[in-house]
Structures are given as C-alpha cells and as structure tokens.
Write an enzyme that holds these catalytic residues in place. Structure first.
Site, mmCIF file in Angstrom:
data_model
loop_
_atom_site.group_PDB
_atom_site.id
_atom_site.type_symbol
_atom_site.label_atom_id
_atom_site.label_comp_id
_atom_site.label_asym_id
_atom_site.label_seq_id
_atom_site.Cartn_x
_atom_site.Cartn_y
_atom_site.Cartn_z
ATOM 1 C CB CYS A 228 0.331 -6.627 6.611
ATOM 2 S SG CYS A 228 -0.466 -6.193 5.036
ATOM 3 C CG HIS B 40 1.685 -1.885 7.419
ATOM 4 N ND1 HIS B 40 2.650 -2.858 7.536
ATOM 5 C CD2 HIS B 40 0.902 -2.250 6.368
ATOM 6 C CE1 HIS B 40 2.475 -3.767 6.592
ATOM 7 N NE2 HIS B 40 1.413 -3.427 5.877
#
Length: 484
Positions: A331, A431
């Site tokens: 991310c 994630h």
C-alpha cells in the site's frame, strides 16, 4: 436464549487495558449459547482498519469481534472511525466512508453530528441482535474530552446502558486506576458501573485478595472477575505495534515502524512463523542485515517517506538489494517504491510532490476517492505455483508507470501491483496477502525461505478467540448473578 444484559458497555481505566479482548470474549461466550450478538464501538481512533462486506471501513478490533460473534463485519459496528494523519489532525470516517479531514478542535465541535451517526447505527444493531456488547475508547476519566463525549459515558448515558470497568494489573497501579477513574465521573455515571474486571493477572491470587477486599469496601462495587495474563494469543491489534518478538528463526525480516504506520497486522502471519525473526525498526535504531525488508502501509505516505529518508533507509535499501536481498512494499510502502508521490489536493497534508525511493518505474498521485474492496485472485509472480490469494484494498491514490506491466497479482481478473525486472522488488496495494497460506508460502519462497511450514492465520485467530472466551467464563458467571 436469554442474555444477562441485552446491552453492556466495556470501558477501561486506560487505553490498552484489554477492552477489545473482553468484548470479543463476551461476544464468543454469547454466541456459544445461541444468542445473536454484535459488537459495537461508537468511536474508534486507529490506523489498523478492515474493509466490510458492505464496502466500508471499520477498526480491525471490531472486525475481530464480529468474527467472535460468527457474523460478517458491518459499518454499523464502528460508525465513527478516526485515522490520525498528524499529531493534531485525522481523517474522519462516518458509516465506513471518508467524511472530512479535521483537526482536533474542529472534530470536538463535530461530535454533535457524529453522535447522530452513532445512535443511528446502534438502533439498527438493536433491531437485529438480541445482545450488543459495546466497547469504549481510551478512558472515561479524560475530563478534558467530556464535552460532547460519544465514546464512553456520553454514549452510555444517551442509551442508558450498564458499564463494566476493565483495569490492567500488569502495568501496575490497578487500584489507583480504578479509584481515580471513579473520582472523575459524575454520580449518575458512577451509578451505572456494575463492577470491575482486573485484567492480565499473573501470580498467586491469594496475594491479590486483600486488595480486592479493600477496593470493594471503598467503592461499594464488586470485582466481577480477575482475568489471567494469556501469552501467545493471535488477535488483530487495534493500533499499537507490539514489542519486537524474541529472536526465533534464521530468516530475517525487518519492517520500519513508520510514524503513521497503518495495518501493520499485514505481517502478523510472519511473526507467527517459527522460521522467521521479524523486527520492527524504530526511529534512531540501527537497521540490522535482513533477508527481506517490508515497507508497510501508511496514513501519511509523503510524511513517512520523508521519515524513511531522514533515517537512512535509502542507503540501507541500496546495499540490501546489492547483496541480493528482497524488498516488499504494501500500500503506502508500495507507493514509496516509485519515482514520486504527488498530493496536489493536500489529501494527506500539505499539497506538494515528494521524490520517492526510485526502485520501481512508476509515479503515484493521491486522490480524494478511497478504494475499499475485499478481493481475491492469484499470485502472478509465483509462475507455475498459481497460488491463490485473498485480502483487501484500502487506499487513496493511483499509481501509473512501466513497472505495472509486470504485475505481482491478478486480482478479480485485473493485473495488480508490480515486480521488478530482476525479481528483487515486489509492491502491491493488497493488504492481508500473507493471511492466505498458499500466498504466504509463495511470497516466502520468492523472498528466499522455502521452509515447508505454513501459517493458517484464520485457525490461529479462531483458537485464540476460544482461549479468551474460556478465560472469561468467570466474568460471564458473575454478570449472570447480578440483578438485571
């Protein structure tokens, strides 16, 4: 089946007193008895979040508590989520969606509006579940935040629910914490406290008994339970990074503990792997040699990128790669691997552009729209392995560039992430990539560890929920003996 209290709020004398764990334990105990139950946290401040089935964002602790209830996480379980982006400002998320970026003073005024969202979500949960177990935030003794409170006694008073107060004996001063907290409450607030839970006790309970007797005499309220200190639990942290584990494996993984690190639960599966020694590296701490460096998520990518540069990470990464090490960016950490990160709208702070680490041929522009989605796919980097992967995306920003032509994953039929031409660098917005055993094994093989050992995070999490529920049985028994 009946429940002793259809609505019960768990508050704490301090942050990290164990509120989240006690709520999860009570939820699991009620689920065992056939009671339909849901968790609820009116306001949460956390950088670890989860994506719900209804396409919103809530604190990870509430997602874990939903699992304890045997239900899917929903935005009503955490209607107000604050994600700090600086020491004085935070992103305000209402019913799972970003509402605004506010400083602390502005949010204090906004609480009146936020309370409307809280009561709306709570009413919906009460319609659908026989019991709702509510978690407070921080401590009800924070008198400077009492005006317009929606997180602790302000909420309890608004819905007229009973409260139990949890105190952590492991950190010391447990009796002072309880007495001091009561002293900061109004008469009506003190009256709604049913009793106390002393958490994380280890030792001879007979030595604690004189203190329990004194506390009950001083307050006129019972100690409902003394809960044990449980080691080796695998439960999603609400926010704080746990202390670095003792050295356990030969394969070395280092993770910079960014000032605004988010969703550091991404590496929990690696912490549980017996062949891995994982260390979070704090400010000013020497960076040890490693096999794998993981750049984690961030709530303030440009700010944390500047911190990395100040701490000497670019030079460390250059040497690490020169000697054959691997680098994984997740991310915000993925965005940092590119050539630049641009924030023209000031989404995460002051508008501007930052030179990134320059390890992947791509650029990132932060945007107002936040991508929130649960996803599935397979590991494109794994070649013939074709390992399945599942996780979630939760980010603001769009990355573009030649590096994306060699994706790390195929997610729902589309390419995602990037792998460098030499195979040493991998980046992704995904994630939870280590939580799928097949993907975890494939990622570790890519990084240089082919141990044959797999970590099933779902099974570990489930076993831990059962352990904390078993430990909390005395608390449930005590609650059932109280007059409803």
């Amino acid at each position: 089946m009946n429940t002793p209290f259809p609505v019960l709020m768990v508050q704490g004398t301090t942050s990290d007193a164990g509120k989240s764990t006690v709520v999860a334990a009570l939820c699991r105990l009620l689920m065992r008895r056939g009671v339909t139950v849901a968790p609820f946290k009116p306001q949460n401040m956390a950088l670890n979040s989860a994506v719900t089935a209804d396409g919103g964002e809530i604190g990870r602790a509430q997602a874990l508590q939903a699992l304890a209830c045997g239900i899917a996480p929903h935005t009503d379980m955490n209607p107000v989520l604050l994600k700090p982006s600086s020491n004085t400002g935070a992103q305000v998320i209402i019913h799972g969606k970003v509402r605004a970026e506010m400083d602390a003073r502005d949010y204090q005024q906004y609480k009146t509006i936020a309370m409307g969202a809280v009561l709306e979500s709570f009413a919906r949960l009460r319609q659908h579940y026989a019991a709702v177990i509510v978690e407070g935030a921080g401590s009800p003794a924070e008198v400077n935040l009492r005006a317009r409170d929606i997180a602790n006694m302000g909420f309890a008073e608004a819905v007229d629910c009973p409260v139990i107060l949890v105190a952590d004996i492991d950190r010391g001063g447990v009796f002072a914490h309880i007495i001091g907290t009561l002293a900061c409450l109004s008469d009506s607030e003190r009256a709604r406290i049913l009793g106390f839970v002393i958490n994380r006790f280890r030792g001879d309970i007979s030595l604690l008994q004189p203190g329990i007797d004194w506390l009950e005499q001083q307050t006129g309220k019972p100690v409902l339970a003394v809960l044990p200190y449980l080691q080796g639990l695998f439960l999603d942290a609400e926010d704080a990074v746990e202390a670095t584990q003792a050295e356990r494996g030969a394969f070395k993984v280092v993770v910079p503990q960014l000032p605004r690190i988010s969703n550091h639960t991404d590496v929990d599966a690696l912490r549980a792997h017996p062949g891995i020694d994982l260390q979070f590296i704090q400010q000013g701490q020497p960076i040890p040699p490693a096999d794998l460096v993981i750049l984690p998520g961030s709530k303030n990518t440009r700010g944390d990128l500047a911190w990395l540069q100040q701490q000497g990470w670019p030079a460390y990464l250059a040497k690490h790669l020169r000697y054959g090490g691997k680098v994984l960016g997740i991310c915000g950490g993925f965005q940092m691997l590119g050539q630049s990160v641009c924030d023209p709208l000031g989404v995460e702070g002051a508008a501007g552009e930052s030179t990134a680490l320059g390890l992947l041929d791509m650029v990132t522009e932060l945007t107002n729209g936040k991508r929130l989605q649960q996803v599935r796919g397979h590991c494109a980097f794994a070649g013939a392995d074709d390992a399945r992967v599942a996780g979630y995306e939760i980010h603001m920003g769009v990355s573009q560039g030649a590096a994306l032509r060699q994706p790390a994953f195929m997610i729902d039929g589309r390419p995602e992430g990037a792998v460098s031409g030499d195979g040493q660098i991998l980046g992704s917005y995904l994630h939870g990539m280590f939580d799928t055993p097949a993907a975890c094994s494939a990622l570790l093989r890519w990084a240089g560890l082919d141990s044959g050992h797999t970590v099933d995070t779902a099974a570990l999490r489930e076993a831990s929920l059962e352990r904390i529920a078993d430990a909390a049985l005395p608390l449930m028994d005590a609650l059932e003996r109280l007059p409803s």
